[in-house]
Design a protein around this motif. Structure first.
Motif, PDB file in Angstrom:
ATOM      1  N   ASP A 189      60.289  91.218  82.082  1.00  0.00           N
ATOM      2  CA  ASP A 189      61.761  91.740  82.425  1.00  0.00           C
ATOM      3  C   ASP A 189      61.995  92.864  83.377  1.00  0.00           C
ATOM      4  O   ASP A 189      62.775  92.627  84.438  1.00  0.00           O
ATOM      5  CB  ASP A 189      62.544  92.157  81.109  1.00  0.00           C
ATOM      6  CG  ASP A 189      62.998  91.166  80.157  1.00  0.00           C
ATOM      7  OD1 ASP A 189      62.721  89.759  80.490  1.00  0.00           O
ATOM      8  OD2 ASP A 189      63.134  91.485  79.008  1.00  0.00           O
TER       9      ASP A 189
ATOM     10  N   GLU B 194      67.669  92.159  91.608  1.00  0.00           N
ATOM     11  CA  GLU B 194      68.300  93.048  92.523  1.00  0.00           C
ATOM     12  C   GLU B 194      68.007  92.914  94.031  1.00  0.00           C
ATOM     13  O   GLU B 194      69.033  93.129  95.021  1.00  0.00           O
ATOM     14  CB  GLU B 194      67.892  94.570  91.950  1.00  0.00           C
ATOM     15  CG  GLU B 194      68.533  95.201  90.890  1.00  0.00           C
ATOM     16  CD  GLU B 194      70.012  95.046  90.789  1.00  0.00           C
ATOM     17  OE1 GLU B 194      70.553  95.569  91.798  1.00  0.00           O
ATOM     18  OE2 GLU B 194      70.600  94.446  89.887  1.00  0.00           O
TER      19      GLU B 194
ATOM     20  N   LEU C   3      73.429  88.506  82.722  1.00  0.00           N
ATOM     21  CA  LEU C   3      72.460  88.361  83.743  1.00  0.00           C
ATOM     22  C   LEU C   3      72.761  87.250  84.704  1.00  0.00           C
ATOM     23  O   LEU C   3      72.602  87.210  85.781  1.00  0.00           O
ATOM     24  CB  LEU C   3      71.032  88.192  83.405  1.00  0.00           C
ATOM     25  CG  LEU C   3      69.867  87.791  84.144  1.00  0.00           C
ATOM     26  CD1 LEU C   3      69.556  89.150  85.153  1.00  0.00           C
ATOM     27  CD2 LEU C   3      68.684  87.488  83.346  1.00  0.00           C
TER      28      LEU C   3
ATOM     29  N   TYR D 260      61.076  91.036  86.738  1.00  0.00           N
ATOM     30  CA  TYR D 260      62.199  89.956  87.043  1.00  0.00           C
ATOM     31  C   TYR D 260      63.561  90.940  87.805  1.00  0.00           C
ATOM     32  O   TYR D 260      64.066  90.294  88.465  1.00  0.00           O
ATOM     33  CB  TYR D 260      62.424  89.066  86.211  1.00  0.00           C
ATOM     34  CG  TYR D 260      63.525  87.933  86.216  1.00  0.00           C
ATOM     35  CD1 TYR D 260      62.956  87.208  87.386  1.00  0.00           C
ATOM     36  CD2 TYR D 260      64.482  87.702  85.808  1.00  0.00           C
ATOM     37  CE1 TYR D 260      63.765  86.116  87.744  1.00  0.00           C
ATOM     38  CE2 TYR D 260      65.187  86.570  85.891  1.00  0.00           C
ATOM     39  CZ  TYR D 260      65.064  85.938  87.116  1.00  0.00           C
ATOM     40  OH  TYR D 260      65.813  85.004  87.394  1.00  0.00           O
ATOM     41  N   GLU D 261      63.645  91.746  86.766  1.00  0.00           N
ATOM     42  CA  GLU D 261      64.868  92.847  87.073  1.00  0.00           C
ATOM     43  C   GLU D 261      64.703  93.328  88.701  1.00  0.00           C
ATOM     44  O   GLU D 261      65.757  93.088  89.494  1.00  0.00           O
ATOM     45  CB  GLU D 261      64.925  94.012  86.501  1.00  0.00           C
ATOM     46  CG  GLU D 261      66.140  95.053  86.673  1.00  0.00           C
ATOM     47  CD  GLU D 261      67.398  94.338  86.539  1.00  0.00           C
ATOM     48  OE1 GLU D 261      68.531  94.872  86.814  1.00  0.00           O
ATOM     49  OE2 GLU D 261      67.202  93.335  85.558  1.00  0.00           O
TER      50      GLU D 261
ATOM     51  N   ARG E   5      75.395  88.416  87.119  1.00  0.00           N
ATOM     52  CA  ARG E   5      74.806  89.200  88.105  1.00  0.00           C
ATOM     53  C   ARG E   5      73.953  88.476  88.995  1.00  0.00           C
ATOM     54  O   ARG E   5      74.126  88.645  90.182  1.00  0.00           O
ATOM     55  CB  ARG E   5      73.766  90.361  87.670  1.00  0.00           C
ATOM     56  CG  ARG E   5      73.480  91.299  88.345  1.00  0.00           C
ATOM     57  CD  ARG E   5      73.249  92.808  87.552  1.00  0.00           C
ATOM     58  NE  ARG E   5      72.353  92.521  86.568  1.00  0.00           N
ATOM     59  CZ  ARG E   5      70.913  92.601  86.593  1.00  0.00           C
ATOM     60  NH1 ARG E   5      70.609  93.096  87.735  1.00  0.00           N
ATOM     61  NH2 ARG E   5      70.330  92.363  85.359  1.00  0.00           N
ATOM     62  N   LYS E   6      73.329  87.543  88.628  1.00  0.00           N
ATOM     63  CA  LYS E   6      72.380  86.810  89.621  1.00  0.00           C
ATOM     64  C   LYS E   6      73.153  85.840  90.658  1.00  0.00           C
ATOM     65  O   LYS E   6      73.126  85.819  91.680  1.00  0.00           O
ATOM     66  CB  LYS E   6      71.458  85.648  88.732  1.00  0.00           C
ATOM     67  CG  LYS E   6      70.343  86.412  88.147  1.00  0.00           C
ATOM     68  CD  LYS E   6      69.557  85.739  87.080  1.00  0.00           C
ATOM     69  CE  LYS E   6      68.661  84.347  87.668  1.00  0.00           C
ATOM     70  NZ  LYS E   6      67.988  84.040  86.435  1.00  0.00           N
TER      71      LYS E   6
END
Length: 230
Positions: A80, A88, A121, A83-84, A124-125
Motif C-alpha cells: 500500500d 499520487e 481510492l 502503491y500510494e 482518487r485514481k
C-alpha cells in the motif's frame, strides 16, 4: 481473438478501471513483487497474475494461505505504501481510453465505471488520471456486497445509469470481470492486459480484442449499422 460484430449499439458502456483504463494492474503487481522481495518471500509471477481482477478480500485470503496471516498483512501494508506513491504521481492511461470516451460522449452514450477497488481510492485514481468527469456514475466494491466475479457492481452501474443490463456493453481486461459481466446479463468485450484468456475463458464465447482502439472499432461499426438500418 474473437472480434465478431456487436449485435447492437449499446445503450450504455460500463468500464472496468484497473488494467482497462489505467495501467494500474502492472503498477500494483510490481509493488506486490517488490514488497514480497523486501520481506524475503520468493513467490512466483503466476501468483501475482492470479490476483488480477479479484477483490481485496480475495487477495488477502490467497496471500494468507501462502504466507500466513501476519506475513500477508505486513506485505500488503508495505504494498500500500509503495502503491500510494504511484497513485499520487498519477497512473498512466491505457492506450486509446481518451479517444474512446470522447467518441461515446459525442454520441450521448452513457458511461459508468465498475471497479473492484474501494471507493475512496477509485475516485482518487480517476481524478488524478483526469478521467473522473468523463463518467456518469462510478460504482466500486465499497458499494456492493460481493465483488467480481459476482455481478453486483455491474448491476449497480446499470441501475444508476437507468439502462437495462441486457443493453449494456462491458469493457474488461480480467477473467473475473468478464465472468461478472456475463453473470449480470451484459455484453462483455475483453481487452486483455497482463492475463491472456485461457481455454476455459474462451469457451464462454465472448468477444476478445487486442486494444481499446479495436473495441472502439466494434462500436463504430455497430453505430454505422444502425444508421443503415431501414
Amino acid at each position: 481473438m474473437n472480434a465478431a460484430p456487436l449485435p447492437f449499439l449499446p445503450d450504455a458502456v460500463i468500464f472496468d478501471m484497473d488494467g482497462l483504463m489505467l495501467d494500474s494492474e502492472r503498477a500494483i503487481t510490481d509493488c506486490m513483487e517488490r514488497a514480497a522481495a523486501e520481506a524475503g518471500h520468493a513467490l512466483p509471477r503466476s501468483l501475482w497474475l492470479s490476483l488480477v481482477g479479484t477483490g481485496e478480500q480475495a487477495c488477502r485470503e490467497i496471500l494468507a494461505a501462502r504466507l500466513g496471516e501476519p506475513g500477508a498483512m505486513a506485505m500488503l501494508d508495505r504494498t500500500d505504501v509503495l502503491y500510494e506513491a504511484m497513485v499520487e504521481a498519477g497512473i498512466p492511461h491505457r492506450p486509446g481510453i481518451v479517444g474512446l470516451l470522447e467518441w461515446l460522449q459525442a454520441r450521448g452514450i452513457p458511461r459508468a465505471v465498475a471497479t473492484s477497488t474501494r471507493r475512496p481510492l477509485a475516485l482518487r485514481k480517476l481524478r488524478r488520471a483526469g478521467l473522473l468527469e468523463r463518467f456518469d456514475a462510478v460504482c466500486t466494491s465499497s458499494d456492493v456486497e460481493q465483488p467480481k466475479p459476482a455481478p453486483d457492481v455491474y448491476l449497480l452501474a446499470a441501475k444508476r445509469l437507468g439502462v437495462a443490463p441486457a443493453r449494456c456493453l462491458v469493457l474488461e481486461d480480467s477473467p473475473a470481470g468478464v465472468r461478472a459481466a456475463l453473470a449480470a446479463g451484459m455484453l462483455p468485450v475483453q481487452v486483455p492486459d497482463l492475463v491472456e484468456p485461457d481455454a476455459a475463458l474462451r469457451k464462454l464465447g465472448h468477444r476478445i480484442v487486442p486494444s481499446l482502439a479495436q473495441a472502439q472499432a466494434l462500436l463504430e461499426a455497430a453505430a454505422g449499422a444502425c444508421r443503415l438500418a431501414p
